[in-house]
Motif scaffolding. Structure first.
Motif, short mmCIF file in Angstrom:
data_model
loop_
_atom_site.label_atom_id
_atom_site.label_comp_id
_atom_site.label_asym_id
_atom_site.label_seq_id
_atom_site.Cartn_x
_atom_site.Cartn_y
_atom_site.Cartn_z
N VAL A 27 29.77 -1.71 84.06
CA VAL A 27 29.09 -1.38 83.30
C VAL A 27 28.18 -2.20 82.47
CG1 VAL A 27 29.99 -0.92 81.32
CG2 VAL A 27 27.88 0.58 81.36
N GLY A 28 26.51 -2.07 83.13
CA GLY A 28 25.60 -2.76 81.90
C GLY A 28 25.19 -4.21 83.63
N ALA A 29 24.71 -5.56 82.59
CA ALA A 29 24.81 -6.46 82.96
C ALA A 29 25.79 -7.08 82.98
CB ALA A 29 24.17 -7.27 82.84
N SER A 30 27.38 -7.19 81.87
CA SER A 30 28.38 -7.51 81.76
C SER A 30 29.21 -6.49 80.11
CB SER A 30 28.54 -8.65 81.45
OG SER A 30 27.97 -8.60 80.26
N ASN A 31 30.04 -6.48 80.51
CA ASN A 31 30.37 -5.20 79.48
C ASN A 31 32.08 -6.44 78.38
OD1 ASN A 31 31.00 -3.66 77.95
ND2 ASN A 31 32.27 -2.60 79.24
N VAL A 32 32.27 -7.02 77.76
CA VAL A 32 32.86 -7.83 77.75
C VAL A 32 34.05 -6.95 76.45
CG1 VAL A 32 33.91 -9.51 76.49
CG2 VAL A 32 32.56 -9.55 78.19
N ILE A 33 35.34 -6.83 76.67
CA ILE A 33 35.78 -6.26 75.55
C ILE A 33 36.69 -7.15 74.91
CG2 ILE A 33 37.88 -4.51 75.20
CD1 ILE A 33 35.36 -3.13 77.09
N THR A 34 36.33 -7.34 73.97
CA THR A 34 37.32 -7.72 72.25
C THR A 34 38.27 -7.55 71.99
OG1 THR A 34 35.81 -7.59 70.99
CG2 THR A 34 34.77 -8.93 72.22
N ARG A 35 39.37 -8.52 71.28
CA ARG A 35 40.06 -7.84 71.61
C ARG A 35 40.65 -6.77 69.92
NH1 ARG A 35 45.67 -12.26 70.70
NH2 ARG A 35 44.16 -12.76 69.12
N THR A 36 39.99 -8.12 68.54
CA THR A 36 39.98 -7.51 67.40
C THR A 36 37.65 -7.29 68.11
OG1 THR A 36 40.93 -9.20 66.74
CG2 THR A 36 38.91 -8.34 65.28
N LYS A 37 38.14 -5.95 67.41
CA LYS A 37 36.55 -5.36 67.08
C LYS A 37 35.44 -4.70 66.53
CE LYS A 37 38.47 -3.30 71.74
NZ LYS A 37 39.24 -3.71 71.83
N SER A 38 36.72 -5.94 64.82
CA SER A 38 35.40 -5.61 63.75
C SER A 38 35.98 -6.66 62.99
CB SER A 38 35.88 -3.84 63.07
OG SER A 38 37.15 -4.07 62.66
N PHE A 377 28.30 5.36 73.52
CA PHE A 377 28.02 6.19 71.90
C PHE A 377 29.05 6.55 71.51
CE2 PHE A 377 25.64 10.39 73.91
CZ PHE A 377 26.91 11.01 73.36
N ALA A 378 30.19 6.67 72.73
CA ALA A 378 31.85 6.88 72.21
C ALA A 378 31.88 6.07 71.18
CB ALA A 378 32.20 6.80 74.11
N PHE A 379 31.60 5.11 71.34
CA PHE A 379 32.53 4.01 70.20
C PHE A 379 31.71 3.50 69.01
CE2 PHE A 379 33.82 -0.35 69.09
CZ PHE A 379 35.18 0.27 67.92
N ASP A 380 31.93 3.72 67.92
CA ASP A 380 30.95 3.28 67.17
C ASP A 380 30.25 2.17 66.89
OD1 ASP A 380 28.59 4.52 65.20
OD2 ASP A 380 29.87 3.55 63.81
N ASN A 381 31.21 0.81 67.46
CA ASN A 381 31.05 -0.48 67.27
C ASN A 381 30.52 -0.83 68.08
OD1 ASN A 381 29.93 -2.19 65.30
ND2 ASN A 381 32.03 -3.07 65.31
N SER A 382 29.82 -0.29 69.97
CA SER A 382 30.01 -0.74 71.18
C SER A 382 28.15 -0.98 70.64
CB SER A 382 29.42 0.18 72.11
OG SER A 382 31.07 1.37 71.96
N ARG A 383 28.79 -2.71 71.69
CA ARG A 383 26.80 -3.34 71.10
C ARG A 383 26.62 -3.89 72.19
NH1 ARG A 383 25.42 -3.88 65.67
NH2 ARG A 383 27.92 -3.59 64.28
N ALA A 384 25.06 -4.09 72.33
CA ALA A 384 24.62 -4.96 73.76
C ALA A 384 23.16 -5.70 73.25
CB ALA A 384 23.26 -3.55 73.90
N MET A 385 22.96 -6.48 74.38
CA MET A 385 21.84 -7.91 74.09
C MET A 385 20.48 -7.47 74.59
SD MET A 385 22.38 -10.41 72.10
CE MET A 385 24.01 -11.58 71.14
N LEU A 386 20.18 -6.74 73.49
CA LEU A 386 18.53 -5.45 74.32
C LEU A 386 17.31 -6.52 73.89
CD1 LEU A 386 18.49 -3.04 75.50
CD2 LEU A 386 17.66 -2.36 73.07
N ASP A 387 16.66 -6.64 74.72
CA ASP A 387 15.43 -7.38 75.05
C ASP A 387 14.68 -6.27 74.77
OD1 ASP A 387 12.73 -9.00 74.83
OD2 ASP A 387 13.53 -10.29 77.19
N ILE A 388 13.92 -6.21 73.21
CA ILE A 388 13.16 -5.04 73.14
C ILE A 388 12.04 -5.06 74.09
CG2 ILE A 388 12.08 -6.35 71.09
CD1 ILE A 388 13.49 -2.85 71.25
N GLU A 389 11.23 -6.78 74.50
CA GLU A 389 10.22 -6.44 75.15
C GLU A 389 10.20 -5.85 76.48
OE1 GLU A 389 7.86 -9.76 75.07
OE2 GLU A 389 9.09 -10.99 74.35
N ARG A 390 11.61 -5.45 76.09
CA ARG A 390 11.70 -4.47 78.14
C ARG A 390 11.37 -2.78 77.94
NH1 ARG A 390 16.92 -7.12 81.09
NH2 ARG A 390 15.87 -5.68 82.81
N ILE A 391 11.80 -3.05 76.28
CA ILE A 391 11.13 -1.15 76.45
C ILE A 391 10.13 -0.83 76.22
CG2 ILE A 391 12.33 0.27 74.35
CD1 ILE A 391 15.26 -0.53 74.35
#
Length: 561
Positions: A27-38, A377-391
């Motif tokens: 999913v996405g260009a990449s999707n890294v899962i981190t052991r600590t998520k907060s 939107f399933a997990f409230d702390n999922s994040r993206a590195m989003l370039d706003i100029e592409r939107i």
């Protein structure tokens, strides 16, 4: 994670049970899962108080780097954050990847702003994994502007602590105010939202972009310069006031000094709006004219929550092509619970006109689009590195971090369904009290709605709690007690001195995002649209009353613009 949450989503497990970061699947260009998520359970911003602790932590960090030479890459990378050079050392592939995307490199800063980067770094970051002698933890030394992270790869905490450390430098030395907020331009009006998570900050920011004559500025963090008009026409943000080499005021202290200048022979050294340095006599400032507030963005590429797709479905295509962090797999139960929201997102996906987006979604079934959106939107702390100029088109985005936005209106957002008031013009006392208490929708408290600040959180919260007890016992207002206090933590005085200046430079409102309580509102989409119209009306000066509630806010929406 509760049993009910487990039925809605789950994270793919690592192949190595000791892993701190791992690949989260396609999913996405990449999707890294981190052991600590907060935030790490151990997080200490007061290590300078313990003799020898800072040295021990740095010794372990440096020893780990030296012993791993040739066995694993340990990279360092310098960036510039609002004129402050920051250096990070890390052996985490995920952290260095997001770090480079998030901030301006030395070369990028100089090319885009036309300014020279500082010759030396002021903040140092060690973010190391696999350090056996250390627990999973985060530490900060204010005296040396050093951050040390052990055995965590969650980027959100690293970013927030770096912003807090940079903020300390900017406030103390330059009087620049770091605010956890979002901002944008609507016509001649600069709008700043200050809010805790869950009150509609991102929704309000992106929602207003549907209006004409708007430009997107910042999503999460804003730097504010409070400026004075010079008699020669310049606008000056004071950094130091001095006389014959003796410093009379520095950084945030300058504003109070200029309100009652004691030495008209003093000199002011400060910054122009574009970042240049300027020096002039105090008498060269026209302090009879009101101060102005100007906002600057900090991030090159925004690190934001992927649940933005719920209220801004147009972002789904770019989310699906961005680098992601902690986006889970979803279970059928979530698709069932969110069916209405997902139908709207699927419809928006099919309605996208840009050829790449149209081709992407045309190749997917409705179920596949819905599943993709639900993962966001399933997990409230999922994040993206989003370039706003592409939107958004480049001409609708502030792309130069040193291009200022004049802030005219500030909205403190909240979501309190027990309160029928929708919009209120705030007095200084209410403005300060709201920020002191910092109540969040989940009942927690964050002073200034900013958990990023590099301060002793416990000491500050203990002080505010004490004021609240005094207020309850004496009947005096929290604001009056705060103003008269002589023993508050220095960091709290600094923060609220700058908020006092912000209040005097803008018009400040309280906005309660509860329009969906209005029985005439059909759905969440209509509630958002009505809220946006209220924000625009208030910013354009069309709020004739000081307070609007669920009964009469329609009057504000009907006032001609």
């Amino acid at each position: 994670m509760s049993h009910s949450e487990e039925l809605l989503y789950s994270f793919p497990p690592p192949s190595d049970p000791m892993a701190i970061e791992w690949d989260g699947g396609q999913v996405g260009a990449s999707n890294v899962i981190t052991r600590t998520k907060s935030r790490t359970l151990v997080n200490d911003k007061t290590i300078d108080r313990v003799p020898g602790l800072r040295g021990e932590l740095l010794d372990d960090a440096i020893e780990h780097i030296l012993t791993r030479v040739g066995k694993e890459p340990v990279l360092f990378h310098d960036v510039v954050i609002h004129g402050v050079r920051v250096r990070a050392y890390t052996n985490s592939a995920h952290l260095i990847d997001f770090w480079r995307d998030n901030w301006y490199s030395i070369e990028e800063w100089e090319r885009i702003t036309g300014l020279s980067a500082p010759p030396r770094h002021r903040v140092t970051v060690f973010a190391l994994t696999g350090v056996e002698r250390q627990q999973e933890a985060a530490y900060y030394s204010r005296s040396t502007n050093t951050i040390v992270f052990f055995n965590t790869a969650y980027y959100g905490q690293l970013k927030s602590w770096v912003l807090g450390a940079v903020g300390r430098v900017l406030a103390e030395e330059f009087g620049i105010h770091s605010v956890h907020g979002a901002s944008l331009q609507k016509g001649k009006h600069g709008i700043l939202y200050i809010a805790p998570t869950g009150t509609g900050k991102s929704t309000s920011s992106y929602g207003l972009m549907s209006y004409p004559d708007t430009r997107f500025h910042s999503d999460d963090w804003v730097y504010l310069r409070y400026v004075y008009a010079a008699r020669n026409g310049e606008l000056v943000a004071p950094a130091v006031i001095e006389r014959d080499g003796h410093v009379l005021a520095r950084g945030f202290q300058c504003h109070g000094w200029l309100e009652e200048p004691q030495d008209l022979g003093a000199m002011v050294r400060g910054l122009t709006l574009e970042g240049g340095e300027i020096s002039l006599p105090v008498t060269g400032l026209d302090i009879s004219r009101p101060r102005q507030a100007y906002a600057y963005t900090s991030e090159k590429v925004f690190y934001l929550r992927t649940n933005l797709v719920e209220n801004f479905p147009e972002s789904l295509f770019e989310m699906a092509h961005s680098k992601l962090e902690n986006v889970p797999q979803v279970h059928p139960r979530l698709l069932e619970k969110s069916a209405e929201t997902l139908r709207e997102i699927v419809a928006a996906a099919h309605a996208m006109e840009e050829p790449p987006a149209r081709a992407f979604f045309s190749a997917m079934s409705d179920e596949e689009i819905a599943t993709l959106a639900a993962r966001m939107f399933a997990f409230d702390n999922s994040r993206a590195m989003l370039d706003i100029e592409r939107i958004l088109p480049p001409d609708r985005v502030f792309v130069n971090p040193m291009e200022p936005l004049r802030v005219s209106d500030v909205f403190l957002l909240k979501r309190n369904f027990a309160d029928p008031v929708v919009l209120e013009r705030l007095s200084l006392s209410k403005f300060i009290e709201r920020l002191l208490i910092g109540m969040t929708p989940d009942g927690k408290r964050e002073i200034a709605y900013n958990a990023y600040r590099a301060v002793d959180d416990a000491a500050e919260r203990g002080f505010v709690n004490g004021l609240e007890s005094q207020s309850a016992n004496t009947g005096k207002s929290l604001y009056d007690l705060f103003e008269r206090s002589r023993d508050m933590p220095d960091t709290l005085y600094e923060e609220f001195e700058l908020f006092r200046v912000l209040y005097g430079s803008t018009t400040c409102f309280d906005l309660n995002t509860v329009i969906q309580r209005d029985p005439t509102v059909r759905d969440k989409k209509e509630a958002v649209a009505r809220t946006m119209s209220i924000i625009v009306a208030a910013a354009e000066g069309r709020a004739q009353l000081d307070c609007y509630d669920l009964e009469n806010y329609g009057q504000l929406r009907r006032i001609p613009g």
